[in-house]
Structure formats: C-alpha cells, structure tokens
Design an enzyme around this catalytic site. Structure first.
Site, PDB file in Angstrom:
ATOM      1  N   ASP A 114       0.834  -1.213   0.000  1.00  0.00           N
ATOM      2  CA  ASP A 114       0.000   0.000   0.000  1.00  0.00           C
ATOM      3  C   ASP A 114       0.865   1.258   0.000  1.00  0.00           C
ATOM      4  O   ASP A 114       1.978   1.255   0.531  1.00  0.00           O
ATOM      5  CB  ASP A 114      -0.890  -0.030   1.254  1.00  0.00           C
ATOM      6  CG  ASP A 114      -2.062   0.934   1.141  1.00  0.00           C
ATOM      7  OD1 ASP A 114      -2.307   1.468   0.035  1.00  0.00           O
ATOM      8  OD2 ASP A 114      -2.726   1.155   2.175  1.00  0.00           O
ATOM      9  N   ASN A 145     -10.715  -2.963  -6.225  1.00  0.00           N
ATOM     10  CA  ASN A 145      -9.943  -1.937  -6.943  1.00  0.00           C
ATOM     11  C   ASN A 145     -10.566  -1.510  -8.278  1.00  0.00           C
ATOM     12  O   ASN A 145     -10.177  -0.492  -8.847  1.00  0.00           O
ATOM     13  CB  ASN A 145      -8.494  -2.404  -7.178  1.00  0.00           C
ATOM     14  CG  ASN A 145      -7.632  -2.344  -5.935  1.00  0.00           C
ATOM     15  OD1 ASN A 145      -6.670  -3.096  -5.786  1.00  0.00           O
ATOM     16  ND2 ASN A 145      -7.955  -1.447  -4.999  1.00  0.00           N
TER      17      ASN A 145
END
Ligand code: FPP
Length: 244
Positions: free
Chosen positions: A22, A70
């Site tokens: 991330d 996503n």
C-alpha cells in the site's frame, strides 16, 4: 543460491510472507506525479523484494496486486494498472525464470482481459519447474470472493454426488481455495501506515502474525524487509494453545 549463502539463512524467520503493498498513490502524489507513477515505482520494488527472499529464508511470497474492490478506481488508473501487469510479465519473465522463482496467480480471472490471462497462464507454465521462491500474485483477488467461489465449487461436488455434507470441514474447504497448494502465511506485512486487512487472505491468515509499517510501498527496501522478518523470529506463536 550458493551453498554458503544458504548456511547464512536466518533461523526462525517466516517461510511464507504475504504483503499488502500500500501507499503507491501517496508516494506519487507527494512528488506531484500521477498515481500510476507510484504504481510503476511499486512494481520495481516487487523485483527487489522477490530477490531478497532466498537469503531471508522466505520460500513463499504472496503479494496483493489488485483487489476485487480496486475496480472502483478511475478507468485511467485501472487500465494503467492492467497495462503495468502486462508489462511486468513481459519484462520480468526471463529474470524470474532464471532466478528460480515459480509464479502463480490467485484471484478470479473471469473479469480480467483475455490477453493478460493468457500471459499469466504462460508465466505460470514456464516457471512451473522452479522451486527456490514461490511468488504468488493476487490479481482481482478478494478473500470473501475466494471463499465464496470455493463454497460454490464444493456445493457443486456435493450436487454431483462426489462428496456429501459430511465431508465438509475446514480441510476440505481449503482444497477448493485458490491457495490450495500453498502453506498458510506466517507473516502478513502492510505498508503505508494503514492497519487493516482489506479482504486479503482472510481464511489463510487465521493464525498469521501481522506487521504494519509506516513506509510507503515504493520506499520499502530489502533492508526493512529483512528487519521485519528478523523481528518475526522473536514472536511467540501459540496457535491458540498455552505455552508448555
Ligand atoms: C495500493 O496502493 C496498491 C495497489 C492497489 C496496486 C499494487 C500494485 C503494485 C505494487 C504494482 C505492480 C505489481 C506487480 C505485481 C507488477 P494505493 O495506490 O492504494 O496507495 P494509496 O493508498 O497511497 O493511494
């Protein structure tokens, strides 16, 4: 890897590390660059971390590249990421093959572009004889989605009469998961300072240790990776039991 390097492998480190990579977007934004610039830097970091695995005794590395959630990102970012995955396969295939890395993909391929899926299949096939490091890339992956797909396949086997409800236990369900050939992760690392799991390896991480580091993924160096793996060696894993 040379025999003497093997001797220096740290003892008690994690065999299977899973990483939520991330912070690419913030890394790029802090430099005034588009988010995809951060993903490109993130892809280069993947190479460094894979290369660090043998000396750390990490045999299995599983990385979260694209989640089932996503798709909610902008079209530009999603198509940019898909193009990046294709480029990654083209550029890295030879190195992965020669470095003894076996590549696998987990996640639902149904929503992925046919050309990308063909490239994934090919990379899995050409690296299938490697055994030094097992790199698993989670692409269009979600833990709940994976368990749901496994349950559906299990239900189908029962419907077909090949199994009965009496066969349903944790071991049988595990056999229908995308990860059925992999051991459970020992250590799950998330970069960028966020302390959540985001639907990653929900079933498999039941007894994993977690490490949340502040570093943004493109800045996560092999040295920091080594430190996190070393700190794992000091943890006391009990798997629900009490110490003898
Ligand atoms: C999360 O950071 C990262 C992703 C959704 C993509 C991960 C992809 C890579 C590291 C690149 C390539 C991978 C391979 C296997 C080639 P974020 O964008 O959500 O960061 P932010 O929270 O700072 O916005």
């Amino acid at each position: 890897m040379a025999a003497d390097a093997q001797d220096k492998t740290p003892k008690g480190g994690p065999e299977h590390v899973a990483i939520i990579m991330d912070g690419n977007g913030r890394w790029a934004q802090s430099r005034g660059r588009p988010r995809l610039f951060g993903h490109q830097a993130g892809a280069r970091r993947v190479r460094d971390i894979v290369e660090a695995c043998p000396d750390l005794g990490v045999k299995y590395l599983t990385i979260f590249a694209f989640s089932t959630e996503n798709w909610k990102r902008t079209q530009t970012e999603v198509s940019g990421l898909m193009a990046l995955f294709r480029r990654y396969i083209v550029r890295e295939a030879r190195a992965l093959l020669s470095q003894g890395v076996r590549v696998r993909f987990i996640g639902d391929r149904i929503r992925l572009d046919e050309k990308l899926v063909a490239m994934m299949d090919e990379l899995e096939l050409i690296t299938s004889h490697n055994d030094l490091v097992h790199l698993t890339v989670a692409l269009n992956y979600g833990g709940r989605d994976e368990v749901t797909r496994a349950a559906k396949r299990l239900a189908y086997e029962i419907e077909q009469g090949r199994l009965t409800h009496k066969d349903v236990d944790a071991e049988t369900l595990s056999r229908f998961l995308d990860t059925h050939v992999l051991p459970d992760p020992d250590l799950v690392i998330r970069t960028s300072g966020e302390a959540r799991i985001s639907n990653f390896l929900l079933w498999q991480s039941a007894y994993a240790e977690y490490e949340f580091v502040d570093t943004l993924w493109p800045d996560f160096t092999p040295e920091e990776f080594a430190r996190v793996c070393a700190s794992y060696a000091h943890r006391d894993r009990r798997f629900g039991a009490v110490k003898a």
